[in-house]
Write an enzyme that holds these catalytic residues in place. Structure first.
Site, PDB file in Angstrom:
ATOM      1  N   ASP A   1      51.311  37.181  33.777  1.00  0.00           N
ATOM      2  CA  ASP A   1      51.662  35.915  34.428  1.00  0.00           C
ATOM      3  C   ASP A   1      50.689  35.530  35.543  1.00  0.00           C
ATOM      4  O   ASP A   1      51.070  34.860  36.504  1.00  0.00           O
ATOM      5  CB  ASP A   1      53.094  35.956  34.989  1.00  0.00           C
TER       6      ASP A   1
ATOM      7  N   LYS B   1      46.737  33.270  32.895  1.00  0.00           N
ATOM      8  CA  LYS B   1      45.690  33.414  31.871  1.00  0.00           C
ATOM      9  C   LYS B   1      45.633  32.199  30.965  1.00  0.00           C
ATOM     10  O   LYS B   1      44.553  31.779  30.553  1.00  0.00           O
ATOM     11  CB  LYS B   1      45.940  34.666  31.008  1.00  0.00           C
TER      12      LYS B   1
ATOM     13  N   GLY C   1      54.122  34.797  27.567  1.00  0.00           N
ATOM     14  CA  GLY C   1      54.395  33.369  27.738  1.00  0.00           C
ATOM     15  C   GLY C   1      53.300  32.776  28.584  1.00  0.00           C
ATOM     16  O   GLY C   1      53.205  33.055  29.767  1.00  0.00           O
ATOM     17  N   HIS C   2      52.422  31.998  27.953  1.00  0.00           N
ATOM     18  CA  HIS C   2      51.336  31.345  28.688  1.00  0.00           C
ATOM     19  C   HIS C   2      51.740  29.900  28.955  1.00  0.00           C
ATOM     20  O   HIS C   2      52.288  29.242  28.072  1.00  0.00           O
ATOM     21  CB  HIS C   2      50.090  31.243  27.814  1.00  0.00           C
ATOM     22  N   THR C   3      51.391  29.388  30.122  1.00  0.00           N
ATOM     23  CA  THR C   3      51.632  27.977  30.414  1.00  0.00           C
ATOM     24  C   THR C   3      50.299  27.245  30.488  1.00  0.00           C
ATOM     25  O   THR C   3      49.392  27.686  31.185  1.00  0.00           O
ATOM     26  CB  THR C   3      52.342  27.824  31.777  1.00  0.00           C
TER      27      THR C   3
ATOM     28  N   THR D   1      61.655  34.672  29.612  1.00  0.00           N
ATOM     29  CA  THR D   1      63.017  35.128  29.905  1.00  0.00           C
ATOM     30  C   THR D   1      63.724  34.296  30.965  1.00  0.00           C
ATOM     31  O   THR D   1      64.934  34.403  31.125  1.00  0.00           O
ATOM     32  CB  THR D   1      62.977  36.584  30.413  1.00  0.00           C
ATOM     33  N   GLY D   2      62.994  33.500  31.730  1.00  0.00           N
ATOM     34  CA  GLY D   2      63.596  32.729  32.819  1.00  0.00           C
ATOM     35  C   GLY D   2      63.985  33.588  34.019  1.00  0.00           C
ATOM     36  O   GLY D   2      64.580  33.103  34.976  1.00  0.00           O
TER      37      GLY D   2
HETATM   38  P1  GTP Z   1      51.420  36.080  30.270  1.00  0.00           P
HETATM   39  O1  GTP Z   1      50.679  35.942  29.012  1.00  0.00           O
HETATM   40  O2  GTP Z   1      52.911  36.073  30.109  1.00  0.00           O
HETATM   41  O3  GTP Z   1      50.983  37.237  31.104  1.00  0.00           O
HETATM   42  O4  GTP Z   1      51.245  34.715  31.213  1.00  0.00           O
HETATM   43  P2  GTP Z   1      50.061  33.873  31.875  1.00  0.00           P
HETATM   44  O5  GTP Z   1      49.071  34.779  32.543  1.00  0.00           O
HETATM   45  O6  GTP Z   1      49.476  32.926  30.904  1.00  0.00           O
HETATM   46  O7  GTP Z   1      50.797  33.083  33.070  1.00  0.00           O
HETATM   47  P3  GTP Z   1      52.097  32.152  33.059  1.00  0.00           P
HETATM   48  O8  GTP Z   1      51.714  30.873  32.416  1.00  0.00           O
HETATM   49  O9  GTP Z   1      53.296  32.871  32.554  1.00  0.00           O
HETATM   50  O10 GTP Z   1      52.336  31.952  34.632  1.00  0.00           O
HETATM   51  C1  GTP Z   1      51.436  31.341  35.487  1.00  0.00           C
HETATM   52  C2  GTP Z   1      52.113  30.157  36.218  1.00  0.00           C
HETATM   53  O11 GTP Z   1      51.242  29.668  37.207  1.00  0.00           O
HETATM   54  C3  GTP Z   1      52.408  28.980  35.306  1.00  0.00           C
HETATM   55  O12 GTP Z   1      53.555  28.326  35.770  1.00  0.00           O
HETATM   56  C4  GTP Z   1      51.170  28.089  35.499  1.00  0.00           C
HETATM   57  O13 GTP Z   1      51.412  26.708  35.230  1.00  0.00           O
HETATM   58  C5  GTP Z   1      50.906  28.296  36.963  1.00  0.00           C
HETATM   59  N1  GTP Z   1      49.505  28.173  37.376  1.00  0.00           N
HETATM   60  C6  GTP Z   1      48.397  28.699  36.768  1.00  0.00           C
HETATM   61  N2  GTP Z   1      47.303  28.465  37.537  1.00  0.00           N
HETATM   62  C7  GTP Z   1      47.738  27.792  38.640  1.00  0.00           C
HETATM   63  C8  GTP Z   1      47.092  27.325  39.823  1.00  0.00           C
HETATM   64  O14 GTP Z   1      45.890  27.493  40.025  1.00  0.00           O
HETATM   65  N3  GTP Z   1      47.897  26.693  40.753  1.00  0.00           N
HETATM   66  C9  GTP Z   1      49.233  26.513  40.575  1.00  0.00           C
HETATM   67  N4  GTP Z   1      49.931  25.889  41.543  1.00  0.00           N
HETATM   68  N5  GTP Z   1      49.865  26.975  39.472  1.00  0.00           N
HETATM   69  C10 GTP Z   1      49.138  27.599  38.534  1.00  0.00           C
HETATM   70  P1  IMP Z   2      58.278  44.303  26.575  1.00  0.00           P
HETATM   71  O1  IMP Z   2      56.825  44.007  26.500  1.00  0.00           O
HETATM   72  O2  IMP Z   2      59.149  43.142  26.169  1.00  0.00           O
HETATM   73  O3  IMP Z   2      58.646  45.577  25.902  1.00  0.00           O
HETATM   74  O4  IMP Z   2      58.621  44.534  28.141  1.00  0.00           O
HETATM   75  C1  IMP Z   2      58.128  45.644  28.864  1.00  0.00           C
HETATM   76  C2  IMP Z   2      57.784  45.237  30.308  1.00  0.00           C
HETATM   77  O5  IMP Z   2      56.658  44.360  30.311  1.00  0.00           O
HETATM   78  C3  IMP Z   2      58.902  44.452  31.038  1.00  0.00           C
HETATM   79  O6  IMP Z   2      58.853  44.793  32.412  1.00  0.00           O
HETATM   80  C4  IMP Z   2      58.501  43.006  30.850  1.00  0.00           C
HETATM   81  O7  IMP Z   2      59.019  42.177  31.863  1.00  0.00           O
HETATM   82  C5  IMP Z   2      56.974  43.112  30.936  1.00  0.00           C
HETATM   83  N1  IMP Z   2      56.267  42.045  30.200  1.00  0.00           N
HETATM   84  C6  IMP Z   2      56.029  42.015  28.863  1.00  0.00           C
HETATM   85  N2  IMP Z   2      55.319  40.907  28.552  1.00  0.00           N
HETATM   86  C7  IMP Z   2      55.087  40.263  29.713  1.00  0.00           C
HETATM   87  C8  IMP Z   2      54.364  39.074  30.047  1.00  0.00           C
HETATM   88  O8  IMP Z   2      53.768  38.397  29.199  1.00  0.00           O
HETATM   89  N3  IMP Z   2      54.331  38.722  31.359  1.00  0.00           N
HETATM   90  C9  IMP Z   2      54.919  39.476  32.310  1.00  0.00           C
HETATM   91  N4  IMP Z   2      55.614  40.604  32.059  1.00  0.00           N
HETATM   92  C10 IMP Z   2      55.687  40.983  30.767  1.00  0.00           C
HETATM   93 MG    MG Z   3      53.542  34.626  31.283  1.00  0.00          MG
END
Ligand code: GTP
Ligand code: IMP
Ligand code: MG
Length: 337
Positions: free
Chosen positions: A13, A16, A42-44, A251-252
């Protein structure tokens, strides 16, 4: 040209999704290939005012010239994949490797009903871990065996090597974060596989010599969902006061948080063999950085933070995130790294 690998530097999170999307446009990636876990990610990505929440489709979808691959190392839940394919209208661009593993409903049930997984580890409940157990046990069905995916199945590894031989850029998209790695993370509070840059190469079927850049993504503070250690964790009240409240995309659940951890970041650079890094959410540390898109317009404290990260970690800061939008990015001049 070769492969650029983008991975998470902390516990997932880090943002990425957005960094990958921006980079795929910047280097004009011919292929965006998803490595890492499965729909536990979960990527945003926010583009033109629309928020996309992606669990399996590569974040490179924002680049219309990019072919979108799901590699053999990934576990696919066909329900999640098919709904994302239709929501994003990417049918025709997406190829799922026949050797990717299949998540079925019994894996999801087991993930959610196991006291150990759901309560002790606090997994995402997406069936990813139980499916990975079956894959290691060599009983898991593969994507090539599911008729619902038949029109998307291909040999992504072969296509990646053809693209590399033709001189195209391939962007490998990691998931989760370095300290959720099964081997290098805070075991047993980790995900079900290694998620560092070397594992990303293995997932997509390339050797380390094909890699041009390894970019580690950090957030300006550290977050973690689920159980496990988190140094200098802040209280809920403190998170509210700092404006660092976040909820998990899948997961929220509320994300726990702590200030940026330089020791952890240094370890991450080593574990991934990072050549550069990105720091997202600079605007959460320095509100006057919000929406800024040029280095010269950043507040002085933000510039100093980037310089400190670069000198402490010994790598270039390639991107700084200043807001959720895909284009809310500053590229520091190379002389600062
Ligand atoms: P995983 O693959 O689950 O590890 O997630 P992720 O690394 O792609 O990140 P995710 O999207 O779950 O969470 C990042 C949060 O930060 C999201 O709500 C994005 O919209 C937000 N975000 C990313 N970059 C920025 C930034 O530079 N500023 C702000 N304010 N929000 C950001
Ligand atoms: P699992 O990958 O669902 O087995 O979860 C194992 C651990 O990794 C838990 O603590 C999850 O919250 C964490 N986890 C798995 N995927 C992610 C992700 O994409 N972002 C943040 N935490 C994660
Ligand atoms: Mg994420």
């Amino acid at each position: 040209m070769g492969v650029d690998v983008i991975v998470g530097g902390f516990f997932g999170d880090e943002g990425k999704g957005k960094i990958i999307a921006y980079h795929s446009l910047k280097v004009n990636a011919k292929i965006g290939v998803r490595a890492g876990g499965g729909p536990n990610a979960g990527h945003t990505v926010v583009k033109d005012g629309v928020t996309y929440r992606l669990r399996l489709i590569p974040s490179s979808f924002v680049n219309p010239a990019s072919r979108l691959f799901i590699s053999p190392g990934v576990l696919v839940d066909p329900d999640v994949l098919l709904s994302e394919v239709s929501a994003l209208d990417v049918e025709g661009r997406i190829v799922v490797d026949g050797k990717a593993g299949l998540i079925e409903s019994r894996h999801i049930e087991r993930d959610r009903s196991s006291e150990f997984l759901s309560k002790n580890i606090s997994t995402t409940g997406t069936g990813t871990g139980p499916a990975m157990e079956e894959r290691v046990g060599r009983r898991l069905r593969l994507c090539s065996e599911d008729p619902r995916l038949s029109n998307m199945i291909g040999d992504t590894v072969e296509s990646i090597h053809e693209e590399l031989e033709a001189g195209g850029k391939v962007l490998a998209e990691g998931t989760q974060g370095t300290f959720l790695s099964l081997y290098h993370g805070t075991y047993p509070y980790v995900t079900s596989k290694d998620v560092t840059a070397s594992a990303v190469c293995s997932d997509i079927g390339v050797g380390p010599k094909t890699v041009d850049e390894v970019m580690v993504v950090f957030k300006s503070y550290v977050t973690r969902v689920g159980n496990g250690p988190l140094r200098d964790e802040l209280s809920e009240e403190e998170l509210q006061a700092r404006g660092w409240v976040e909820r998990g995309t899948v997961t929220g659940r509320p994300r726990r948080a702590a200030p940026f951890d330089f020791d952890l970041a240094k370890k991450s650079v080593r574990l991934n063999g990072a050549t550069c890094c990105a720091i997202t959410k600079i605007d959460a540390l320095f509100p006057s950085a919000k929406g800024v898109r040029s280095f010269s317009a950043l507040p002085q404290e933000a510039k100093l933070f980037s310089e400190k990260v670069s000198s402490e970690l010994g790598i270039r800061v390639a991107y700084m995130g200043t807001g959720p939008d895909l284009l809310d990015i500053v590229e520091p001049p190379t002389s600062t790294g």
